[in-house]
Design an enzyme around this catalytic site. Structure first.
Site, PDB file in Angstrom:
ATOM      1  N   GLY A  86      20.663   8.420 -32.442  1.00  0.00           N
ATOM      2  CA  GLY A  86      20.571   9.543 -31.818  1.00  0.00           C
ATOM      3  C   GLY A  86      21.285   8.634 -30.565  1.00  0.00           C
ATOM      4  N   ALA A  87      21.277   7.778 -30.367  1.00  0.00           N
ATOM      5  CA  ALA A  87      21.709   6.996 -29.079  1.00  0.00           C
ATOM      6  C   ALA A  87      22.823   6.976 -29.301  1.00  0.00           C
ATOM      7  CB  ALA A  87      21.749   5.374 -29.568  1.00  0.00           C
ATOM      8  N   GLY A 147       0.784  -1.089   0.018  1.00  0.00           N
ATOM      9  CA  GLY A 147       0.041  -0.064   0.212  1.00  0.00           C
ATOM     10  C   GLY A 147       0.544   1.218   0.084  1.00  0.00           C
ATOM     11  N   GLY A 148      -0.048   2.254   0.881  1.00  0.00           N
ATOM     12  CA  GLY A 148       1.515   3.622   0.595  1.00  0.00           C
ATOM     13  C   GLY A 148       2.475   3.279   0.978  1.00  0.00           C
TER      14      GLY A 148
END
Lengths: 100, 513
Positions: free
Chosen positions: B403-404, B171-172
Site C-alpha cells: 500500500g505504501a 485559548g481560542g
C-alpha cells in the site's frame, strides 16, 4: 544505528526515536485501571468478594463528578491497590478481578 | 490653529502611539528576551518598506473602566510591506499594550489587512503575541476572533498565510495560526495551548510546565502544530523570508523563477547502499538533485520518517516529499501521512509541482497506530496525491512495498512521470515476508526449514525485488541510475501535464480528516 525495525519479517537498520513505538497499554481483561486521573472517594468492594461484570468496585472523583469503577468480568476480587483519598493517574492499576 | 501647530500636534500624537505601551512596558518586553512589535516588522520586511495602516484606531468599549483607557493602536500594528520587493499584508500584536489582548477594534484592524490580502492577492504574515481575548469587551472580542478565523479560511488556498508565534497564544487565539499554512515558533519565546497548565492541574490534577505543554519544541516535535522552529526571533525572520522566496504571491501566479544552478553536491551512484536493510540519509539525495543543493525543510522536527520541503529544479520551485530510511526505516504512519498530505495540498493550491522520493517498507504495525486511526490518516495521503493537479514526478529509489508503494505518488495515483533506480524493488512486500507466506507449507514440511526458507526468499527476491516487473507493465516510465536523476527530472518536468481539469462541477471533495 543500533536500532532494528522489523517489518514483514525483514529487520531494517534505522533509528527508532523515543516514543515513536509507544507500546499501547495492553488491556488485560482482569485488570481494573483508572480511565481518567482523579481521587478515589469510595471503596465498595473488598478482596475476596465475588462480583459480577458491571458491579461497582470503587468510586473515582474526577472532573467534579463521581465515576463508578466497575468490574470488567464475573469473578473474585484478588487485589485492591488503592484506598480512599488516593490520587490516581490515568491508566493506573486500581484492582484485579480473577475470572471465574 | 496654524498649519505648523497642527503638524506639531500630529507628530506628537504619532510619537506617543508608536511607543505602544510605553517605555516601561517595552523594557519589560526586552527583559523577557522578546523584540517589540515594530522591531519584528522591521526584521521581516525589506528595509524601510513598512507602510502602516490604522495607527489612530481606538476601541469604543466603555465597561469596566475601559472608557478611561487609551490603548495605542488598540494593541496591534498593521499594514503592508515588502519581502524581496514583493508586497505582503502584515500585522504584529503588541504585548506591551494591554497584553496584546484582542478587542473588537484590534480585530478590525487585522480584518482590514486580511481583506486587502484577498482583494490584492498578496500573502498574509501574522505575528501573534497576545494574552488572548480582551475580557472587558465580552462577546465583541469573540466576534473579533470569529471574523479572523472566517477570513483565514476564505484566504486558504488563495494566498500563502504565515504565522509567527512570538509570545503567548492561548485559548481560542490558537486557531488563527492553526488555520494558516505555516506556523513559526521560537525557543523560549513561543507558547501555544488551548488550556494552560493551571487549568489542567485544577481539572485533572496533571502537572506540567508551560514549556513542556506548549513551548516551541513541543509544538515543533510532538504536536506538529508548528512547521518551523528557530532558536531566535532573527532566525525565524530569516526562515520567513527564505520561505516566501519559494512561493507565489497567490494561487493565480506561478512561483518565482530564478536562475538555474547545479547542485553544490551532485549525486553519485553510490548514494544508495547495496544492502537494502541498511539506511541512508535521504537528505543527501534531495540536496544532490535540487539547485545549489538548497533545500528548505518543513516540519524538520516532526515525523522524521518522512521529509518534506521546498527546493528548485532548473530555477523553478518544487515541493519534495521523501521517505527517510534513516528514521523508522522510512515507514508511513499516522503523523507522516498527516505531514505529507498537508504539504501536498499546500503545493497543489499554489501550483508547485510535486517531486516524490520513495524508499519505504510499508506502514508501521502496532496497536497504537491502528487505534490512532492509521486507516483514516493514511487515507489522507492517497487523497492528497490523487487530488493534486500539479505536475507529479516520482523517483523510486529502493523499497516500494504494498500500500505504501501506491500511496507514494505511484503511476496509479496520477503521477506524470515515474522513474526507478536499478536498486528499486516494487513488490507487495519484502522478500522475507512474501516467501514466508507463499511457501509456508513447503518451509514447514521441509527437513531443513531454514535452508528451504533461505532458498525461497532468494527465489522470490530474484523474481520480484527489482523495478523491471513494474516497468514491464508500464507502471514505471524509465529506469535510470541515481546520477542521472536530476537531468531526467528537469526534462520530465517540461512534459509533465498536471492539466487534468478535475471535477469542476463538484463543490469540493471530502478528504478524510
Amino acid at each position: 544505528m543500533a536500532d532494528k525495525l522489523i517489518i514483514d519479517d525483514t529487520g531494517y537498520e534505522t533509528v527508532i526515536p523515543e516514543n515513536a513505538l509507544r507500546k499501547h497499554l495492553y488491556h488485560d481483561p482482569e485488570e481494573v485501571k483508572a480511565f481518567i486521573p482523579g481521587t478515589i472517594v469510595g471503596v465498595v468492594t473488598k478482596v475476596g468478594a465475588r462480583v459480577k461484570a458491571g458491579e461497582t468496585l470503587l468510586l473515582l472523583d474526577a472532573m467534579k463528578m463521581h465515576n463508578e469503577v466497575c468490574s470488567p468480568v464475573n469473578g473474585i476480587v484478588t487485589e485492591l491497590s488503592v484506598s480512599v483519598n488516593d490520587r490516581v493517574d490515568k491508566g493506573q492499576l486500581l484492582a484485579r478481578v480473577k475470572k471465574g | 490653529m496654524s498649519i505648523f501647530t497642527a503638524i506639531n500636534d500630529f507628530f506628537g500624537r504619532v510619537a506617543r502611539l508608536v511607543k505602544g505601551g510605553g517605555e516601561e512596558a517595552l523594557a519589560k518586553q526586552k527583559q523577557q528576551g522578546k523584540l517589540s512589535a515594530r522591531e519584528r516588522l522591521d526584521g521581516i520586511l525589506d528595509q524601510g518598506s513598512f507602510f502602516e495602516t490604522d495607527l489612530f484606531v481606538e476601541h469604543n468599549a466603555t465597561d469596566f473602566g475601559m472608557d478611561r483607557k487609551k490603548l495605542a493602536g488598540d494593541g496591534v500594528v498593521t499594514g503592508f510591506g515588502k519581502v524581496d520587493g514583493r508586497p505582503v499584508s502584515i500585522f504584529a500584536q503588541d504585548f506591551t499594550v494591554a497584553g496584546g489582548s484582542l478587542g473588537r477594534a484590534h480585530a478590525g484592524k487585522i480584518v482590514k489587512i486580511m481583506d486587502a490580502s484577498m482583494s490584492r492577492k498578496i500573502p498574509l504574515i501574522g505575528i501573534n503575541d497576545s494574552g488572548g481575548a480582551r475580557i472587558q469587551e465580552g462577546v465583541d472580542s469573540l466576534c473579533g476572533y470569529g471574523d479572523i478565523f472566517y477570513r483565514n479560511t476564505r484566504l486558504s488556498g488563495v494566498v500563502p498565510q504565515l504565522s509567527l508565534i512570538l509570545g503567548p497564544c492561548a485559548g481560542g487565539a490558537v486557531y488563527s495560526p492553526a488555520l494558516t499554512d505555516f506556523v513559526f515558533v521560537v525557543n523560549k519565546v513561543s507558547n501555544m495551548f488551548i488550556t494552560g497548565p493551571q487549568v489542567i492541574k485544577a481539572v485533572l490534577g496533571e502537572e506540567i510546565s508551560q514549556e513542556e505543554l506548549g513551548g516551541a519544541m513541543t509544538q515543533a516535535s510532538i504536536t506538529g502544530n508548528a512547521h518551523f522552529y528557530a532558536e531566535s526571533e532573527e532566525e525565524a525572520f530569516a526562515q520567513i523570508r527564505r520561505l516566501v522566496s519559494f512561493l507565489p504571491s497567490n494561487c493565480l501566479e506561478a512561483p518565482p523563477k530564478v536562475k538555474s544552478e547545479e547542485p553544490a553536491k551532485p549525486m553519485k551512484d553510490e548514494i544508495v547502499p547495496g544492502e537494502r536493510r541498511k539506511a541512508f540519509d535521504v537528505q543527501d539525495v534531495i540536496r544532490g538533485v535540487v539547485d545549489r543543493s538548497d533545500f528548505l525543510e518543513v516540519h524538520r522536527h516532526y515525523a522524521g520518517n518522512i521529509v518534506v520541503g521546498f527546493g528548485r529544479l532548473a530555477g523553478k520551485t518544487v515541493g519534495i516529499i521523501a521517505n527517510q530510511p534513516r528514521i523508522l526505516a522510512g515507514v508511513l504512519d499516522v503523523n507522516a501521512s498527516d505531514k505529507a498530505a498537508r504539504f501536498i495540498r499546500f503545493c497543489d493550491s499554489f501550483s508547485i509541482p510535486l517531486l516524490t522520493f520513495v524508499d519505504t517498507p510499508g506502514y508501521l504495525p502496532g496497536i497504537d497506530q491502528e487505534h490512532a486511526g492509521v486507516i483514516r490518516h493514511g487515507a489522507k495521503l492517497l487523497y492528497a496525491y490523487s487530488e493534486a493537479r500539479v505536475p507529479k514526478l516520482t523517483v523510486i529509489m529502493r523499497k516500494a512495498y504494498g500500500g505504501a508503494y501506491i500511496a507514494m505518488c505511484s503511476r496509479h495515483l496520477g503521477a506524470d512521470f515515474v522513474m526507478a533506480w536499478p536498486t528499486a524493488e516494487i513488490a507487495v512486500m519484502g522478500s522475507e515476508g512474501a516467501a514466508n507466506i507463499i511457501f509456508r507449507k513447503e518451509i514447514m514440511e521441509s527437513s531443513d526449514p531454514e535452508a528451504t526458507r533461505a532458498a525461497k526468499v532468494k527465489e522470490y527476491e530474484s523474481k520480484f525485488a527489482n523495478p523491471y516487473v513494474a516497468a514491464a507493465r508500464g507502471y514505471v516510465d524509465a529506469i535510470l541510475p541515481p546520477s542521472a536523476t536530476r537531468k531526467a527530472l528537469i526534462e520530465a518536468m517540461d512534459f509533465a501535464g498536471g492539466s487534468d481539469p478535475g471535477n469542476s462541477f463538484r463543490r469540493h471533495g471530502n478528504i478524510p480528516l
